[in-house]
Design a protein around this motif. Structure first.
Motif, short mmCIF file in Angstrom:
data_model
loop_
_atom_site.label_atom_id
_atom_site.label_comp_id
_atom_site.label_asym_id
_atom_site.label_seq_id
_atom_site.Cartn_x
_atom_site.Cartn_y
_atom_site.Cartn_z
N GLU A 115 -7.23 -3.00 36.77
CA GLU A 115 -5.98 -3.76 36.73
C GLU A 115 -4.80 -2.86 36.36
O GLU A 115 -3.71 -2.99 36.91
CB GLU A 115 -6.11 -4.91 35.73
CG GLU A 115 -7.00 -6.05 36.19
CD GLU A 115 -6.44 -6.73 37.43
OE1 GLU A 115 -5.22 -6.98 37.49
OE2 GLU A 115 -7.23 -6.98 38.36
N GLN A 116 -5.03 -1.95 35.41
CA GLN A 116 -3.96 -1.04 35.01
C GLN A 116 -3.60 -0.10 36.15
O GLN A 116 -2.43 0.18 36.41
CB GLN A 116 -4.39 -0.23 33.78
CG GLN A 116 -3.35 0.76 33.27
CD GLN A 116 -2.09 0.06 32.79
OE1 GLN A 116 -2.15 -1.03 32.24
NE2 GLN A 116 -0.95 0.70 32.97
N TRP B 144 -9.36 -1.26 33.49
CA TRP B 144 -8.91 0.02 34.07
C TRP B 144 -8.38 -0.20 35.48
O TRP B 144 -7.33 0.32 35.86
CB TRP B 144 -10.08 1.00 34.09
CG TRP B 144 -9.80 2.30 34.80
CD1 TRP B 144 -9.22 3.41 34.26
CD2 TRP B 144 -10.08 2.60 36.18
NE1 TRP B 144 -9.13 4.40 35.22
CE2 TRP B 144 -9.65 3.94 36.39
CE3 TRP B 144 -10.66 1.90 37.22
CZ2 TRP B 144 -9.78 4.55 37.63
CZ3 TRP B 144 -10.79 2.52 38.46
CH2 TRP B 144 -10.35 3.84 38.65
N LEU C 48 -3.83 5.79 28.49
CA LEU C 48 -4.37 4.45 28.68
C LEU C 48 -5.47 4.45 29.73
O LEU C 48 -6.56 3.88 29.52
CB LEU C 48 -3.26 3.49 29.07
CG LEU C 48 -3.68 2.04 29.35
CD1 LEU C 48 -4.38 1.45 28.13
CD2 LEU C 48 -2.46 1.21 29.74
N LEU C 49 -5.23 5.09 30.87
CA LEU C 49 -6.23 5.10 31.93
C LEU C 49 -7.49 5.83 31.50
O LEU C 49 -8.61 5.37 31.77
CB LEU C 49 -5.64 5.75 33.19
CG LEU C 49 -4.59 4.92 33.94
CD1 LEU C 49 -3.94 5.76 35.05
CD2 LEU C 49 -5.22 3.67 34.54
N VAL D 127 0.65 6.65 30.03
CA VAL D 127 -0.14 6.08 31.13
C VAL D 127 -1.46 6.83 31.28
O VAL D 127 -2.53 6.24 31.46
CB VAL D 127 0.67 6.11 32.44
CG1 VAL D 127 -0.21 5.67 33.61
CG2 VAL D 127 1.89 5.20 32.33
#
Length: 318
Positions: free
Chosen positions: A160-161, A158, A188-189, A185
Motif C-alpha cells: 500500500e505504501q 508495504w 518506511l519501505l 520514505v
C-alpha cells in the motif's frame, strides 16, 4: 491479470522505450546488472523501463511487450525485489521455481543468480536496495528470503505504501529530490519489508564466523586469478549454496561473490602500488580475475575513489 498497483506517477519517470532488444539489454544493464535476454517466440515488441531513485532505493518497472527469458548470473551489489503488476513470471532461484505475480515477490541478494521466464503481458515492478540502507539484522532477514507473500499484514502495508508513492506525483517528486523526505520514505519501505519476518526471532549477527565461511574465504583468496562460480565456493566450503550465502550475509554483511570482487580489487590495488610502470594495468586486472577492463576500472573507482591509473601516478606510499 492487472494488479491493483497504480503507477501513474512512476510512469512519468520513463527511462527509455525501445524496439531493439540489444539496446534494451544495454540500457537496463546501466541501471541494474549485465544479463541476457532470450525471446520466447518469433516477435519482440516495444520495451520500456521507468525508474526513479528515492534515497538509497531504486524503484522502477520493466516491460518487454512479449514473452522473454531473463538470465542474471549475479545481482550486482544490491538486494533485488521483484513482483509483477501485470502478467506473471516463473522465476528459477535457489533451486526453486517461484510463480511471481502481484501477490508474491521474489528477493535476490547481492551476488545471487536467477532466471525468469516472463509472460507476454508481464510488467515487472522492481526495487533495488542498497545494502548501506540496511542494518545487519535487516540484511540478514532480507537475504534469507527467496520469495515472500504480499498478503500478510506488514507486506500488505508495504504494498500500500509503495502504491501511494508510485501513484502520487507530488510525493514521488519530493521524495526523489528532497534527501530528508527520501530518507523517510526509504526507511518506511525498508522497515515494512523487514517487518514481515519480525516475529521469527532472528538473533543479531555474531562477529565470530563459522568455519565454512572461513573455508570459503581461504578458497577465494587462493583463486583470485581464476574464474570461479558460487557453486564452486560452496563446494570448497562444504555447504550448500544457500547456507553459504546466508552465512556471508550474517557474518560478513555481503555475498560471497561481492566479497570475492572486493578481494580481487584489493589485490589489484596492492600490485599497482608496488609494481613499476612497465607492468600494464590491463595485465594486473587479468591476473586478478577481471576479464573486462572497463568493469574493472569502474569497480576500482567505486571502491577506492580513484582510477587505477591515478593510483599508479601517485606512486608508492611513503
Amino acid at each position: 491479470m492487472r494488479s491493483d498497483l497504480r503507477l501513474s506517477a512512476l510512469r512519468r519517470h520513463r527511462l527509455f522505450e525501445s524496439a531493439d532488444l540489444d539496446e534494451t539489454r544495454e540500457l537496463i544493464s546501466r541501471v541494474m546488472q549485465p544479463h541476457s535476454l532470450l525471446p520466447r517466440g518469433n516477435t519482440h515488441s516495444r520495451s520500456h523501463m521507468d525508474f526513479v531513485r528515492i534515497g538509497r532505493l531504486g524503484i522502477g518497472t520493466i516491460s518487454f511487450g512479449a514473452a522473454i527469458q531473463v538470465d542474471v548470473e549475479a545481482v550486482d551489489g544490491y538486494f533485488l525485489m521483484m513482483l509483477c503488476v501485470a502478467g506473471h513470471a516463473e522465476v528459477r532461484a535457489a533451486g526453486r521455481t517461484i510463480i511471481v505475480d502481484d501477490q508474491r515477490a521474489v528477493i535476490r541478494a547481492p551476488g545471487e543468480p536467477f532466471s525468469a521466464l516472463l509472460s507476454p503481458d508481464c510488467e515487472q515492478l522492481i526495487m533495488r536496495i542498497d545494502p548501506a540502507s540496511l542494518s545487519d539484522d535487516a540484511a540478514s532477514i532480507i537475504g534469507a528470503e527467496t520469495s515472500v507473500s504480499l498478503a500478510s499484514g506488514p507486506m500488505r502495508a508495504w504494498k500500500e505504501q509503495l502504491k501511494l508513492v508510485a501513484s502520487s506525483d507530488d510525493l514521488l517528486n519530493i521524495a526523489a529530490h528532497n534527501p530528508t523526505v527520501g530518507a523517510h520514505v526509504e526507511s518506511l519501505l525498508v522497515s515494512l519489508l523487514c517487518g514481515h519476518d519480525a516475529g521469527h526471532g532472528i538473533s543479531p549477527r555474531s562477529s565470530i564466523a563459522p568455519q565454512f565461511v572461513r573455508r570459503a574465504e581461504e578458497f577465494m583468496a587462493a583463486n583470485l586469478a581464476t574464474p570461479i562460480q558460487l557453486s564452486e565456493i560452496a563446494s570448497a566450503a562444504g555447504v550448500p549454496v544457500r547456507t553459504l550465502s546466508e552465512g556471508f550475509l550474517r557474518f560478513r554483511h555481503t555475498s560471497p561473490i561481492s566479497l570475492l570482487r572486493q578481494m580481487r580489487l584489493d589485490r589489484a590495488r596492492q600490485i599497482i602500488r608496488e609494481s613499476t610502470s612497465d607492468l600494464r594495468v590491463a595485465t594486473i586486472a587479468l591476473d586478478c580475475g577481471f576479464a573486462h577492463l572497463g568493469r574493472f576500472a569502474q569497480g576500482y573507482r567505486d571502491r577506492f575513489g580513484e582510477l587505477p591509473s591515478e593510483t599508479r601516478r601517485r606512486g608508492q606510499p611513503r
